[in-house]
Design an enzyme around this catalytic site. Structure first.
Site, PDB file in Angstrom:
ATOM      1  N   GLU A  65       0.712  -1.476   0.193  1.00  0.00           N
ATOM      2  CA  GLU A  65       0.046  -0.399   0.138  1.00  0.00           C
ATOM      3  C   GLU A  65       0.909   1.119  -0.127  1.00  0.00           C
ATOM      4  O   GLU A  65       0.668   1.979   0.385  1.00  0.00           O
ATOM      5  CB  GLU A  65      -0.765  -0.022   0.854  1.00  0.00           C
TER       6      GLU A  65
ATOM      7  N   GLU B 269      -5.191  -8.373  -1.188  1.00  0.00           N
ATOM      8  CA  GLU B 269      -6.194  -7.637   0.164  1.00  0.00           C
ATOM      9  C   GLU B 269      -7.522  -6.937  -0.378  1.00  0.00           C
ATOM     10  O   GLU B 269      -7.838  -6.021  -0.821  1.00  0.00           O
ATOM     11  CB  GLU B 269      -4.891  -7.454   0.486  1.00  0.00           C
TER      12      GLU B 269
END
Length: 917
Positions: free
Chosen positions: A176, A260
């Protein structure tokens, strides 16, 4: 018996029908599997410390085919000695050049997964990294992730995996945190040069990576899978009623994964989990789904303590809980295999309406089997599905499994509800609302039967000399929050100790803090925690007690810290879930020095907290903020100090009754006005006398204080009290807080030990109506809430700490004044009917552009004056000019744009009022 219909729960079919033709010649994308994530971080930590047989039972529920979740993919964190949500996972190379392939527990977990399912595929991803990586000048916080060092580190980690007999199938970049194209190309070249077959996933962030893959052929050659996070409605922890991708992502020529997803409670999140899988394919063509996290094997005071497929937070009792989400996962994994193909024309929404639910059909590569997964998680009534099987697919018995998404109990999960045999290739089923069903021609499904023992407390006394641990591992029950605490051979004595291994600030995924680790039962109340400490360098060691709730980041840890430095300075500090630190007591004792062992102790009895060094009490303080909690060890910064002989022993004899300090102050003091503060110190009749007493007012910053009575007293006898008074004057500054808390302090000696006792009292400081043309960033907030850190004045939102924003900038234009917020945010201002206009420029700050999507709303006395359209990181700034005449209170509200609040840094640039006076 041959039947052509099965009606669940005994109800009659309903008029709403869906025709589903399962055609063996149908086409679709290749299914890559369903998995879960261990890491991001520390969420599997306690599992390795579970006793048998419970540990194996949990592992079976997660990985054993035909037993539970039957996971097909396992993604693990590549440890970096830094907190990545619920803890810090250890690195294999804390310092450059020293590789230890046995660090941590992810190797063990992957081995256990492979033992149960040799076909499970493994995937590694870093959330952070040791601080030496890319740190050319070895400076604090100077690490650089997108560097050759990091590529070398990852290949070393892959080498460690080989030592454990593990082949890593997939490897990502930085969780991320976007991507660096040149770095990915170098990583691809490095893997090829070492003849490693590991495939590369990019970029475990947003979908924008697909745009560069499509436009850059060299980059495309370096990436095997496009991995996006939380690509469904609501994002992280969202509803997943709909999902999304992009044309470039779907047409990149790469498998498209939800690498995810989740952040969902083990039970209540089951509906969103199945929607993410089925609707993820229907809406976005995602062919793999990885749930975060695998399980919550973390202490219950940490964030996300019930999130995952199961909960395992009591290794001492062996108790665990299997969530509805685990059985929901089984509805897919036990009836499919990676390599199967979706059948697009046999996948869709029930009766053409997503509210009724969704379904996907998959077939085996040779057409010998098929399965249809249907969910009615958002339906309000039963649905009927009419199946036609054709195109060479088997027309024999269809086995039906179901999970009640609302049951919240193990009994309602993955139940074999019946079978149906098609007649001339046709059959029908009736589906009840709030369920997920699997209709499959495969066999071999199963539902594990192991049962958890009851929960129990970790008994006191608790002791650990760390002697029976394998070097380089975490000690039993000790859970790293930041840094890395591992067993080593002791310095300066025989045996093994625990050493903090991270020698410098890591490359972090969330905010920094001291290195510390937690241990024990959150219900421990009155006890003494003690540990031997060895300072390898000048610095400060810490003991934690009554450690309770932790909020993100990990520095927001409620509890008490005893901090003792090599010079002999010591303090007892209270920390809260807002990250605020309050020094309750402090002093100086004999210097500890370095390279010598000492004993630290922190004792709790009722509200009395006593600190000791080498067996001698150095101070005591009374504080009632926290009545119970865990223990912990830590160091200030990143010193490589050692700990040994940890003990937690119950307090058998309660402390003397605490002295009290009562404070009195008028309930309202206007700006610039004065009032009298009184503080009365009293010693209980059954306690020892207090001597050498000094009373202090404990006024907030900005207040003027003048004593009007004596504030020092030589002695206060048992059963007696004394009072001191001060004149206090409120500040006049425009940003003076509306509420002011005074914390008077009594420091004194009792029983030969220095004591501190606090009082508290509050007063309100009314905000006067604004006058002239003030900027709102110069005014007091009546109240404020914010989705990430505090609302910032005259800067962008930045990160979670106050004052960490940048200059407010929207599409290249810098604004000197304004408010930096993050969805969801609400800031209130008192106008008192004195203002006529509000103006501002609204937009997403450039620090997150092109990401982010929000709406801005302005309300006055509960009436909405305006709500903007959704503004994104590419939208032009939107000027606002509103009439606020007569308004008493104004609220500036930022809401997420419907896709979760990630990257939603929203600016109220140049926010200003026009007022009378």
């Amino acid at each position: 018996m041959t039947v052509d219909r099965i009606d669940f729960v005994g109800e009659a079919p309903v008029p709403g029908r869906t025709d589903i033709t399962v055609d063996g010649s149908g086409t679709g994308r290749t299914f890559d599997g369903i998995g879960a994530i261990s890491g991001g971080g520390g969420n599997s930590r306690l599992l390795i410390n579970y006793p048998e047989p419970q540990r194996s039972q949990i592992l079976d529920y997660l990985f054993k085919p035909g037993y539970g979740a039957s996971l097909q993919l396992l993604k693990v964190e590549i440890g970096g000695d830094t907190n990545s949500t619920d803890g810090s996972e250890p690195s294999i190379e804390h310092t450059r050049g020293t590789v230890h392939c046995d660090s941590g527990y992810e190797w063990w977990l992957m081995e256990q997964a492979k033992k149960r399912n040799p076909n499970i595929e493994l995937y590694g991803l870093a959330w952070g990294a040791p601080g030496w990586i890319g740190n050319t000048d070895n400076s604090a916080g100077g690490g650089h992730f997108w560097s050759q060092d990091m590529i070398d580190y990852l290949t070393a980690w892959l080498g460690c995996a080989r030592q454990h007999g593990l082949d890593i199938d997939y490897l990502g970049g930085w969780n991320e945190r976007g991507y660096d194209i040149a770095w990915y190309e170098k990583l691809h070249a490095a893997l090829a040069a070492k003849h490693l077959p590991t495939k590369i996933v990019a970029a475990d962030s947003g979908l924008d990576v697909a745009d560069d893959i499509v436009s850059d052929p060299d980059f495309a050659k370096s990436v095997d899978v496009v991995g996006a996070h939380y690509p469904c409605e609501g994002g992280d922890g969202g509803t997943a009623n709909s999902c999304y991708s992009s044309a470039n992502a779907q047409n990149s020529g790469k498998p498209l994964w939800a690498s995810e997803n989740g952040s969902l409670d083990e039970n209540t999140g089951a509906g969103a989990l199945i929607r993410s899988i089925t609707r993820g394919y229907l809406d976005g063509r995602f062919t793999a789904y990885l749930n975060w996290p695998l399980l919550a094997a973390i202490y219950p005071n940490l964030p996300y303590d019930t999130v995952g497929l199961a909960v395992a937070n009591q290794p001492w009792s062996g108790a665990y809980d299997i969530g509805t989400s685990l059985w929901t996962t089984a509805q897919v994994t036990q009836v499919t295999q990676p390599g199967w193909k979706f059948v697009d024309k046999a996948s869709g929404y029930l009766d053409g309406n997503r509210t009724n639910g969704s379904y996907v059909t998959l077939k085996s590569p040779d057409g010998s089997a098929y399965s249809t997964i249907l969910e009615t998680s958002t339906a309000s009534s039963a649905q009927t599905a009419d199946f036609t099987v054709t195109g060479g697919l088997p027309t024999g018995t269809v086995h039906i499994w179901a999970t009640d998404l609302k049951s919240g109990s193990t009994s309602g999960g993955f139940v074999h509800t019946g079978e149906v045999t098609p007649e001339d290739g046709h059959f029908s089923v009736t589906l009840q609302p709030g369920y997920v069903y699997s209709l499959t021609t495969t066999t071999g499904q199963g539902r594990g039967s192991a049962v958890s023992p009851p929960q129990g407390h970790l008994a006191l006394p608790y002791r650990d000399s760390f002697e029976q641990r394998t070097p380089g591992r975490e000690a039993k029950y000790l859970s790293d929050m930041q840094g890395a605490f591992e067993t080593v051979r002791c310095a300066g004595r025989k045996g093994r100790c625990v050493r903090q291994m991270a020698a410098q600030q890591p490359i972090e995924w969330q905010d920094d803090s001291d290195a510390f680790a937690l241990l024990g039962d959150t219900d421990w109340k009155n006890y003494t925690v003690g540990s031997d400490v060895y300072l390898e360098q000048p610095g400060t060691a810490e003991l934690l007690g009554r450690a309770g709730e932790q909020q993100r980041p990990q520095s927001h840890q409620a509890g008490y810290f005893l901090r003792v430095g090599d010079t002999g300075t010591w303090s007892v500090v209270k920390s809260d879930t807002g990250g605020r630190l309050t020094t309750l007591a402090s002093g100086t004792t004999k210097a500890l020095g370095t390279h010598r062992w000492h004993r630290l102790g922190l004792s709790f009895s009722g509200t009395t907290i006593t600190a000791s060094v080498d067996g001698r009490p150095v101070g005591a303080v009374d504080d009632s903020s926290y009545a119970s909690g865990q223990v912990g060890i830590g160091v200030a910064g990143y010193r490589t100090d050692e700990f040994d002989n940890l003990s937690v022993t119950p307090v058998r004899h309660p402390a003397e009754p605490a002295a009290t300090l009562a404070a009195d102050l008028p309930s309202t003091i206007h700006r610039g006005e004065s009032a009298t503060l009184k503080a009365t110190f009293a010693v209980p009749a059954s306690a020892d006398a207090a001597t050498h007493l000094t009373l202090q007012p404990g006024a907030p910053a900005g207040w003027t204080v003048t004593a009007t009575t004596p504030t020092t007293f030589s002695k206060v006898a048992p059963g007696h009290s004394v009072t001191a008074s001060w004149t206090v004057t409120a500040p006049t500054a425009a940003d003076t807080p509306v509420s002011a808390t005074f914390s008077p302090l009594a420091d004194y000696t009792r029983g030969g030990v220095k004591h501190w006792t606090y009082g508290t009292t509050k007063t309100e400081v009314p905000i006067p109506p604004p006058t002239g043309s003030p900027y709102l960033s110069d005014l007091s907030f009546v109240s404020s809430s914010n989705g990430w850190g505090p609302v910032e004045r005259d800067t962008s939102n930045g990160e979670q700490a106050a004052g960490d924003g940048q200059a407010i900038t929207i599409r290249g234009t810098v604004h000197d004044k304004g408010l930096g917020a993050h969805a969801d945010s609400d800031v209130a201002f008192f106008l008192g009917g004195n203002c006529s206009r509000f103006t501002a420029t609204a937009g997403i700050d450039d620090e997150v552009a092109p990401n982010g999507s929000v709406t801005f709303s302005v309300t006055a006395d509960g009436r909405t004056l305006t709500t903007t359209p959704v503004l994104t990181g590419t939208s032009q700034p939107l000027p606002l000019d509103l009439d606020v005449s007569g308004a008493q209170q104004l609220h500036l509200v930022v809401s997420d744009g419907g896709d979760g609040n990630a990257h939603d840094h929203a600016d109220w640039a140049d926010a200003r009022l026009v007022c009378a006076g």
